[in-house]
Scaffold this active site. Sequence first.
Site, mmCIF file in Angstrom:
data_model
loop_
_atom_site.group_PDB
_atom_site.id
_atom_site.type_symbol
_atom_site.label_atom_id
_atom_site.label_comp_id
_atom_site.label_asym_id
_atom_site.label_seq_id
_atom_site.Cartn_x
_atom_site.Cartn_y
_atom_site.Cartn_z
ATOM 1 N N TYR A 405 0.871 -1.174 0.000
ATOM 2 C CA TYR A 405 0.000 0.000 0.000
ATOM 3 C C TYR A 405 0.910 1.226 0.000
ATOM 4 O O TYR A 405 1.420 1.655 1.031
ATOM 5 C CB TYR A 405 -0.915 -0.012 1.222
ATOM 6 C CG TYR A 405 -1.836 1.188 1.327
ATOM 7 C CD1 TYR A 405 -2.524 1.668 0.222
ATOM 8 C CD2 TYR A 405 -2.008 1.847 2.545
ATOM 9 C CE1 TYR A 405 -3.362 2.746 0.322
ATOM 10 C CE2 TYR A 405 -2.843 2.936 2.666
ATOM 11 C CZ TYR A 405 -3.524 3.379 1.548
ATOM 12 O OH TYR A 405 -4.366 4.475 1.638
ATOM 13 N N ASP A 446 -2.421 -1.313 -3.942
ATOM 14 C CA ASP A 446 -2.758 0.073 -4.269
ATOM 15 C C ASP A 446 -1.456 0.859 -4.342
ATOM 16 O O ASP A 446 -0.858 1.196 -3.322
ATOM 17 C CB ASP A 446 -3.683 0.644 -3.193
ATOM 18 C CG ASP A 446 -4.137 2.058 -3.505
ATOM 19 O OD1 ASP A 446 -3.745 2.603 -4.550
ATOM 20 O OD2 ASP A 446 -4.877 2.630 -2.679
ATOM 21 N N HIS A 576 -12.554 0.853 -3.880
ATOM 22 C CA HIS A 576 -11.673 0.194 -4.839
ATOM 23 C C HIS A 576 -12.326 -1.099 -5.319
ATOM 24 O O HIS A 576 -13.132 -1.706 -4.606
ATOM 25 C CB HIS A 576 -10.318 -0.134 -4.198
ATOM 26 C CG HIS A 576 -9.465 1.071 -3.952
ATOM 27 N ND1 HIS A 576 -8.376 1.397 -4.724
ATOM 28 C CD2 HIS A 576 -9.546 2.038 -2.997
ATOM 29 C CE1 HIS A 576 -7.817 2.494 -4.256
ATOM 30 N NE2 HIS A 576 -8.504 2.906 -3.210
#
Length: 588
Positions: A405, A446, A576
């Site tokens: 992330y 991400d 998402h």
Amino acid sequence: MRCIINMLMQRHGNLNSSYYFLCWRKIARDPRPFPGLCLVSKPPSPRYPKERASLLPRLAFADRPNRPFAASSDPSASGPLELAMGTGSPGARRASGPAASQSPKSPKKADFVAVAAATAGATDGANAAGAAPHGPELAATVQATMEAGAMSSDDGGLLRAAKRARKERPAMAGKAGDSANPTAAAEAEVEAGNPALGPGGAKSSPVRARKSRSKPNTAMVAAEGDLEDGSGGGGEEGAEAAALLRPREVKPKAKAKRGQKVEPLPQYTAALRKPPPPEGGPVLKILSWNVAGLRALLKKQPDAISSLVEREGVEVVCLQEHKLQDSHTAEVAGTMGLKGWYHHWACSTGKLGYSGVSVHTRTKPLSVVVGLGACAGSLEPDPEHELEGRVVTVELPSAHVVSVYVPNSGEGLKRLDYRINRWDGAFAKYIKGLEARGKPVIVTGDLNCAHHEIDIHAPKTNLRSAGFTVEERESFGRLLLGEVGLVDTFRALFPGTVAYTYFTRRFNCRAQNKGWRLDYFLTSGALMPSASTAAAGEAVSHADTADGAEAAPPILSTSWRVYDSWILQDVYGSDHLPLGLTLIQAAA
């Protein structure tokens, strides 16, 4: 004098045009001597009523001080002075000489300039001698100057005919008589005594000329031939008239494509997903999802994770932004519905309820690394990297799987410097260290960067938005895709397809398909399915590293290949979308 002018202004209603009005106001307000002013009455013409045309004034100013005032006492007087002053029909005024034809703006201003110049020339000598001409004497002086060659009506007629031949269409030229030579036709009408024509061959009631949109007509060609062989004129005036007849070179303008629809780029849908691989061969499926709070997701949908695992048959699940603490991971793992799985967590210790990633595997991995650790090339890793719980790596028999992330640059780009100058370099060095162990690497999660304009719905208005700045995109391409040599699997398989993985919860963006592609599956080049697909991925990498980046690492030997990279657009529960990667083992 001002009383006379005010009286004329109140009596005549045709003095309300901007130029005449300004001239009168200038005379009425200026108490100084009137410089170079000429007042000439206008004779009757078909364009103006007889009762008002005789007192219509025309003004002209010279650029020299102390010019005497002069007025013509005979309204019916005609001659070169009246032509220069613009008396008679508008056609006659346009044909009044080179001063009118060479005026950069309009025939009216050319008349003023012409009379001013003539008046100035006539009064210079008189002032030097001590006596300035007034009234008829000034008019006679100007007329004598014009007859001497300063303004030739023949030259004016020649230029007027050239302009007229250029503007008129062939049909209009045919109506006028001799379409082959409009200049000769105009001169013939003057010699015949046509009362509708003034000096120089101009008609009293002008016809608005239409601009020709076709090729040069025969009248233009014939008139130009007369000028070139000397029969229609000569010298500089003839060359100028010939130049007027030649068609102007106009650059073609791009036609507006009205009603023409621009073909939109193809949109990714479930129909583009490849069919299941043939049975019998080893298959590895990896699922990745930024859940934006795992506990909140399971509270709303207890089977959100387990249903996806059962439907897709995945072996590895990578989650980002679970926002859990170490004391909560065991409890949440029991509610996920993944019985018998192995759970590996990285939690944020510097800020509670923030960030956090995890990897869940069906089989026990060979090794697990939380954070960047010593693989980043330093004995003591950056504490800011480790305190936010952003990386978990599991080693499988086929590859290293990294769930990450990436830090967001934040509101107002407060963390942009940390992101591109500290985090990106450390993470790229960490991935290179994993590849140095001899296995390909799969990076998923991400990454907080929309790499290309196709990866965002509004690129022009988000150039300074976190995740789409030039600095972040350049660093993403230069380090991960360039120096490390990873390949964006989705863009390699679907180079011109629009797909988004993140939609803000505001403005109904998901329903309107206005999003960002921030979630990726990046793999080592050795995992690409074929040479053609690998070349497509390498082309993107080299395009981003053309400014002198390091060469890509050597290709790792492995029998696994990327079969499909897919996005689950029918799954809700987060801002998402889940995405997945399917790998198959090629035959030996």
